[in-house]
Scaffold this active site. Sequence first.
Site, PDB file in Angstrom:
ATOM      1  N   ARG A 138      49.379  28.632  39.548  1.00  0.00           N
ATOM      2  CA  ARG A 138      48.365  28.921  40.556  1.00  0.00           C
ATOM      3  C   ARG A 138      47.223  27.901  40.605  1.00  0.00           C
ATOM      4  O   ARG A 138      46.830  27.437  41.667  1.00  0.00           O
ATOM      5  CB  ARG A 138      47.768  30.291  40.239  1.00  0.00           C
TER       6      ARG A 138
ATOM      7  N   GLY B   2      31.934  52.868  43.441  1.00  0.00           N
ATOM      8  CA  GLY B   2      32.994  53.880  43.414  1.00  0.00           C
ATOM      9  C   GLY B   2      34.363  53.284  43.632  1.00  0.00           C
ATOM     10  O   GLY B   2      35.180  53.819  44.378  1.00  0.00           O
TER      11      GLY B   2
ATOM     12  N   LEU C  54      37.857  51.542  41.420  1.00  0.00           N
ATOM     13  CA  LEU C  54      38.691  52.074  40.335  1.00  0.00           C
ATOM     14  C   LEU C  54      37.887  52.318  39.065  1.00  0.00           C
ATOM     15  O   LEU C  54      38.047  53.350  38.416  1.00  0.00           O
ATOM     16  CB  LEU C  54      39.833  51.102  40.024  1.00  0.00           C
TER      17      LEU C  54
ATOM     18  N   SER D 124      43.972  43.171  36.707  1.00  0.00           N
ATOM     19  CA  SER D 124      42.625  43.635  37.061  1.00  0.00           C
ATOM     20  C   SER D 124      42.592  45.149  37.198  1.00  0.00           C
ATOM     21  O   SER D 124      41.647  45.798  36.757  1.00  0.00           O
ATOM     22  CB  SER D 124      42.154  42.987  38.353  1.00  0.00           C
TER      23      SER D 124
END
Lengths: 660, 285
Positions: free
Chosen positions: A298, A11, A13, A419
């Site tokens: 990164r 449960g 997004l 994301s």
Amino acid sequence: MAQPRVIIIGGGLAGLSAAMKLAELGVQVGVMSLLKVKRSHSVCAQGGINSVNNLTRQYGDNESKHFDDTVYGGDFLAHQPPVKEMTEWAPRIIDLMDRLGVTFNRTPEGFRDQRRFGGTLFPRTAFAGATTGQQLLYALDEQVRRWEVGGRIVKYEEWDFLGPILDDAGRCRGCVGQDLITMEVRAFPADAVIIASGGLGAIFGRSTNSVTCNGSAVARAYTAGAKYGNPEFIQVHPTAIPGADKLRLMSESARGEGGRVWVPRKPQDSRAPGAIPEAERYYFLEERYPKYGNLVPRDIATREIFKVCVEEGLSVEKNRQCVYLDVTHLPREQLDRKLAGILEIYEKFQGADPRDVAMKIFPAVHYTMGGLWCDFERNLEGGLVIGSPRNQQTNIPGLYAIGECEYQFHGANRLGANSLVACIFSGLTVAPGIVSYLEATAGGSALSMGSALFDRATARHQAAFKELVARPADGPNPYTLHQDLGKVMTEAATVVRHNAELDKAYAKVLDLEAQASRAAIADASAWANQNVVFTRALADMFPLAKAILRGARARDECRGAHYKPQFATSEITATDPAERRKQAEAWVDAFEENNRRWLKSTVAACGVGGEPTLTYEEVDVSLIPPRPRLYGVVGGQAIEEVYKERQLAQPPAGALATSP
Amino acid sequence: MREPLTPLHRLQIESFDVRVLRQDGPGKPSYWERFRVRYESDMNVISVLQKIAENAQTVDGRKVAPVAWECSCLEEVCGACTMVINGRVRQACSALVDRLLAERPGCIELRPMTKFPVQRDLWVDRARLFANLREVQAWVPVDSYLDLGSGERQSQEQQQLAYQYSKCMSCGCCLEACPQYMKIELTRQPGETEAEFHQREEELYKRAFIGAHAIAQVELFNSNPIGRMNAFERLEALTHEGGIQACGNAQNCVKVCPKEIPLTTAIGRGGRAATIHTLKKLFDR
């Protein structure tokens, strides 16, 4: 209340957007979750959610640029049609979330404010304070509650998904779950099951993930026959706060505002960081990358921090790997105004004020790019056929996967703030596809089938549970086995990967797996037994751990988050123009040869004894031809020249090819 | 306001004790158990409970079942790990051992929240909290999830106000501290179906005090440009039995809220709106 026809596992997004959309389309839905859905891991997303917007359009941005940034950022490993469709939906998704009441930050004129994030030149990222994921999740949670009152959705919270139920034809007919309080094992007949269970950070021990992100639901689908795509692609974030229980994220913006990364030149110098003079500090990013300094990309920052601690032994502490991230030289006023939110996290959990004392940070496993393999149906324009039952469907008919636990959207590396949009997009678009699937379901609904299939499945899981509870308390300790697994996986399969190490890790994982199958159960209770649930989830980490290791071992190249120094490309070092050109030609030759060999998705299938068998799948790169990812590469310009000349000499690869 | 930060010092101790109020299940007696945990720097209550799970043995050497508790994000944004620590309701993840031992040397005391039924040990059932949210219709009643453009423009001020309330993670601290919010714990009667049992439970929840948590959500949704179209229904819920009038104005809620939500402001505003709502109904009759 009618029985649900679709069960969603998870449960966050993705799961909640699928639930609310299916409910709107008239489908009875059940949502099963390990915890109250409002507490799902989506709440941890801080930064924001990306889409093209009215502002960026006027700077020349459009959907195809967001598409291009995502594909390029993912080093061309993502199938392009789903990504294209997602970036086209993104502006509408943010509009919808705005209508649902998400408290997006505002400009003085009252429009949604946007900030810039990594991997793009445009301020595409809408945000709600420092807790965007939480705010988006709450808006969806509220809609799902509304449908609950309306009788269309029923939640099974504090339930563990034990596995899908497949009929003789291999079609998914529901699932088995266990109530985490009463420990009741129950079959849920359903015509479709959607896995929306998020990432698998727990396989690496501690990570930036929530403790519920243990991959167990995915593992149970995988061992039941669902295929797993790109297991080796795991994103490691360069700066996290090491904690005894969790590695908490420290946002990149600390470096964006001038934060400096360093270690004492003397290994494990026992003086307080502030007492170490400048000359005795090693600002390794600034020294090694004079041009980018602390703001190298990164993956490079992650690798360098790792190298300085693991290979050079310069970690700040002896028993724990970490480097200093120092903002103490910056004016307090600037820190308070721009970084207050993230500095408070450090204060709250470390009990030290980063305005006064340098922070201790280290890279941490952050995101699972790989996931359950799933299908899509491409339309003529190169996007998706919305409403196709193939979209997001795994290789098991009736079993779907959405959100972080599937593999389609981020390729070899995920861009920041992509994301959240991928989760909501896959949740919203799986719904009409499932409606088509339900309409076409042959052989009648699972709800009208006899009970034999479901009784068998329940009995099997019930027996496994009973056996586990009855296990003696003198076997190996499951909690320390989990720590050992995390250590092996983190050392061998995160930032830097070597084939010899991956082989050794595989052997160690097999040994740990054998031990885990005998792990002690300290709690014999048949009520709210977390000990059993943990030990069961631990056992299920091994098939996925093995797929990650095998996938990484097989892939002899560097792509996105997957880095093997043995196969790294050389840099352009010559100064003589002719020699430079020659080096660049050779570089591009190697690039093209490597793509012929490795521009493929890894697809793992779970074989006998949980051994993965790997096959490779062509990537749909029909819209944007793959090109070298050159950010930060020495001699990048020379490489780009050669590459462009070659492209011009070729016919265009796709009708919608865009320029970067 | 945030507490001023006192620097943490690594304590010169080998170990410390943790006293846990345990309960094997609903309706079972509760009992104390004492564990000894080896001290390390940078520990929080979560890592203490993880250590106890790893080696569940009391100080007198008895092997016992690991302590059951709920947790998820460990960053104080999910609300799961709420419990009573050294007498104060808070999240276990942000409760640092060095600070707890500085306050009260030698021993940390963990108890489950007292306003919710214990499922096991420190793990409580907060379903009622979510029932309260259903009661006040804490959502924006949009027409559909189709593309109908963006929401209304909002001032920065309005956004900041709404954000304060929408940060609420339904942890229940405000309810634990509230003298008017009383525990409701039912047991299923013989012959009662699960559905009938939940129905009975919901009825009781509706009549009991709704609590600061849900009142603040009324304030959030009644100030939302679309949400306010349902303000009437929400105010109905606030003026029912167990509504805002049951608030005793103790103001404990705002003191314990980990997200510093202005709960008493919401109660004040909600109270005024409820009064106007009641009067309007009276005169419109």
